[in-house]
Design a protein around this motif. Structure first.
Motif, PDB file in Angstrom:
ATOM      1  N   LYS A   1       0.842  -1.211   0.000  1.00  0.00           N
ATOM      2  CA  LYS A   1       0.000   0.000   0.000  1.00  0.00           C
ATOM      3  C   LYS A   1       0.869   1.250   0.000  1.00  0.00           C
ATOM      4  O   LYS A   1       0.674   2.160  -0.812  1.00  0.00           O
ATOM      5  CB  LYS A   1      -0.914  -0.022   1.230  1.00  0.00           C
ATOM      6  CG  LYS A   1      -1.825   1.174   1.370  1.00  0.00           C
ATOM      7  CD  LYS A   1      -2.682   1.014   2.645  1.00  0.00           C
ATOM      8  CE  LYS A   1      -3.720   2.086   2.796  1.00  0.00           C
ATOM      9  NZ  LYS A   1      -3.214   3.384   3.191  1.00  0.00           N
TER      10      LYS A   1
ATOM     11  N   LEU B   1      -6.966   3.859  -3.346  1.00  0.00           N
ATOM     12  CA  LEU B   1      -7.091   2.446  -2.980  1.00  0.00           C
ATOM     13  C   LEU B   1      -8.375   2.234  -2.197  1.00  0.00           C
ATOM     14  O   LEU B   1      -8.627   2.895  -1.201  1.00  0.00           O
ATOM     15  CB  LEU B   1      -5.893   2.022  -2.120  1.00  0.00           C
ATOM     16  CG  LEU B   1      -5.899   0.589  -1.620  1.00  0.00           C
ATOM     17  CD1 LEU B   1      -5.863  -0.401  -2.779  1.00  0.00           C
ATOM     18  CD2 LEU B   1      -4.717   0.358  -0.691  1.00  0.00           C
TER      19      LEU B   1
ATOM     20  N   LEU C   1      -7.566  -3.870  -0.580  1.00  0.00           N
ATOM     21  CA  LEU C   1      -6.310  -4.576  -0.795  1.00  0.00           C
ATOM     22  C   LEU C   1      -6.284  -5.778   0.131  1.00  0.00           C
ATOM     23  O   LEU C   1      -6.348  -5.638   1.352  1.00  0.00           O
ATOM     24  CB  LEU C   1      -5.107  -3.667  -0.490  1.00  0.00           C
ATOM     25  CG  LEU C   1      -3.729  -4.336  -0.478  1.00  0.00           C
ATOM     26  CD1 LEU C   1      -3.393  -4.951  -1.831  1.00  0.00           C
ATOM     27  CD2 LEU C   1      -2.658  -3.339  -0.044  1.00  0.00           C
TER      28      LEU C   1
ATOM     29  N   VAL D   1      -7.368  -6.633  -5.575  1.00  0.00           N
ATOM     30  CA  VAL D   1      -7.234  -5.177  -5.403  1.00  0.00           C
ATOM     31  C   VAL D   1      -8.404  -4.484  -6.081  1.00  0.00           C
ATOM     32  O   VAL D   1      -8.868  -4.919  -7.137  1.00  0.00           O
ATOM     33  CB  VAL D   1      -5.898  -4.674  -6.015  1.00  0.00           C
ATOM     34  CG1 VAL D   1      -5.859  -3.162  -6.107  1.00  0.00           C
ATOM     35  CG2 VAL D   1      -4.713  -5.175  -5.218  1.00  0.00           C
TER      36      VAL D   1
ATOM     37  N   ALA E   1      -3.556  -1.828 -11.035  1.00  0.00           N
ATOM     38  CA  ALA E   1      -4.328  -2.719 -10.155  1.00  0.00           C
ATOM     39  C   ALA E   1      -3.800  -4.148 -10.243  1.00  0.00           C
ATOM     40  O   ALA E   1      -3.679  -4.845  -9.222  1.00  0.00           O
ATOM     41  CB  ALA E   1      -5.812  -2.678 -10.518  1.00  0.00           C
TER      42      ALA E   1
ATOM     43  N   THR F   1      -1.916  -6.336  -7.349  1.00  0.00           N
ATOM     44  CA  THR F   1      -2.443  -7.648  -6.980  1.00  0.00           C
ATOM     45  C   THR F   1      -1.320  -8.679  -6.940  1.00  0.00           C
ATOM     46  O   THR F   1      -1.250  -9.497  -6.018  1.00  0.00           O
ATOM     47  CB  THR F   1      -3.553  -8.076  -7.959  1.00  0.00           C
ATOM     48  OG1 THR F   1      -4.595  -7.095  -7.916  1.00  0.00           O
ATOM     49  CG2 THR F   1      -4.126  -9.431  -7.596  1.00  0.00           C
TER      50      THR F   1
ATOM     51  N   SER G   1       0.631  -8.277  -3.860  1.00  0.00           N
ATOM     52  CA  SER G   1      -0.105  -8.681  -2.659  1.00  0.00           C
ATOM     53  C   SER G   1       0.130 -10.146  -2.295  1.00  0.00           C
ATOM     54  O   SER G   1      -0.187 -10.564  -1.178  1.00  0.00           O
ATOM     55  CB  SER G   1      -1.614  -8.438  -2.843  1.00  0.00           C
ATOM     56  OG  SER G   1      -2.200  -9.445  -3.650  1.00  0.00           O
TER      57      SER G   1
END
Length: 137
Positions: free
Chosen positions: A10, A26, A29, A34, A63, A67, A70
């Protein structure tokens, strides 16, 4: 995925010059998913009086890259994007959502969807991203 890693992802994205230049926000998340929002600015409008396709591509790519990050990776690089432009938009806010389709050790295949405020699909994208932990790619 650890909460600390998601916080780093983030922070990395929200502190990037591009993120701030374009005005991304955002919304969600979590590991493998995302959701971003982008209020449309007059500078995004092309000669057809609609948002330029490059904005679609940029928001979808961001995005989808986020992702990939993440999942616990330090670096994610776009290898390939395939974008379908389905509907134009002129104002309001667009939402870019991305989720994992398939992952192996070094790459991830991600799906991105761009929608308007009414939930209508504006663009659909799939992409392949290279994944790395601890090394710059």
């Amino acid at each position: 995925m650890t909460r600390d890693h998601l916080q780093k992802v983030k922070a990395d994205f929200e502190n990037s010059p591009f993120w701030n230049f374009i005005g991304l926000e955002l919304k969600e998340l979590e590991e493998g998913h995302v959701l971003l929002a982008l209020p449309i600015q007059k500078e995004f409008i092309n000669v057809r009086n609609s948002v330029h396709g490059g904005i679609y591509a940029s928001v979808l790519d961001t995005a989808m890259g986020m992702t990939g990050r993440s999942l616990g990776f330090d670096e994610v690089a776009t290898l390939h994007l395939d974008i379908q432009y389905l509907k134009s938009v002129m104002d309001g806010t667009v939402y870019s959502e991305a989720s994992i389709i398939h992952q192996n050790r070094n790459t991830v295949f991600i799906e991105g969807r761009l929608k308007n405020e009414d939930g209508e699909l504006l663009g659909h994208c799939t992409g392949t991203f290279k994944l790395s932990k601890g090394e710059r790619i």
